[in-house]
Each structure stands twice: as C-alpha cells, then as structure tokens.
Write an enzyme that holds these catalytic residues in place. Structure first.
Site, PDB file in Angstrom:
ATOM      1  N   CYS A  30      38.361  35.484  40.726  1.00 28.49           N
ATOM      2  CA  CYS A  30      37.888  34.544  39.707  1.00 28.49           C
ATOM      3  C   CYS A  30      36.411  34.725  39.389  1.00 28.49           C
ATOM      4  CB  CYS A  30      38.179  33.117  40.148  1.00 28.49           C
ATOM      5  SG  CYS A  30      39.739  32.519  39.495  1.00 28.49           S
ATOM      6  N   GLU A  31      35.833  33.664  38.939  1.00 28.42           N
ATOM      7  CA  GLU A  31      34.443  33.661  38.522  1.00 28.42           C
ATOM      8  C   GLU A  31      33.516  33.661  39.731  1.00 28.42           C
ATOM      9  OE1 GLU A  31      34.210  34.069  35.363  1.00 28.42           O
ATOM     10  OE2 GLU A  31      36.355  33.754  35.138  1.00 28.42           O
TER      11      GLU A  31
END
Length: 93
Positions: free
Chosen positions: A23-24
């Site tokens: 993810c981020e």
C-alpha cells in the site's frame, strides 16, 4: 500493533519499523518496535491487527490474502487459510 518473530522468538531484539509491502507509505503497523532479529523469510505475527485484518483485505496487485489465526485460551485456530493464485483467478475462469 504488537509484533513477534515467530521464527526466532528468543533472538536478540532490534528496533524496526513494521510496514506493509503493497500500500501507501502510510501503511505502517508500528514505527518503532523491538522485534527478535527479523530477517527476510521469517514468519512474524501482528497481534491485534485492528483495521488491517480481513475486513480491509483485497487482492490489490494480485497478491493473495494472508492466512489468519485466532488464538483463544491458548489454542490457535485457522480462521482463514492463505489465498492461492488459483483462488484469486477462480471468478475469472
């Protein structure tokens, strides 16, 4: 989130950041935690994962969902097995 190295629970402790790999940059489970000498390939357990459990799981980037284990009264129980590539592709074939 409390994290333990299941592969080497009694090894020398090191301060590490535990982050997600898909993810981020904000996908951080713990920014600074002591974990027993983590190395690539070790099995780690994220205890009490909160919002990072199955509720928010997906097949983002074609990665299978992780297995989940519930420990109740000291007894582990598999509540979801690790998802295989075939599991991910089943709806499309």
């Amino acid at each position: 989130h409390h994290v333990i190295n299941v592969s080497k629970p009694n090894s020398h402790m090191r301060k590490v950041a535990v982050v997600g790999y898909l993810c981020e940059s904000a996908d951080v489970f713990n920014r600074e935690i002591d974990v027993a000498d983590p190395e690539e390939g070790d099995l780690v357990a994220i205890l009490v994962a909160g919002g990072h459990g199955s509720v928010l799981s997906s097949n983002y980037n074609m990665h299978g969902m992780a297995a989940e284990v519930l420990i109740e009264d000291g007894t582990p129980r598999l509540t979801r097995r690790r998802q295989s590539y075939e599991d991910i592709m089943a709806p499309f074939v």
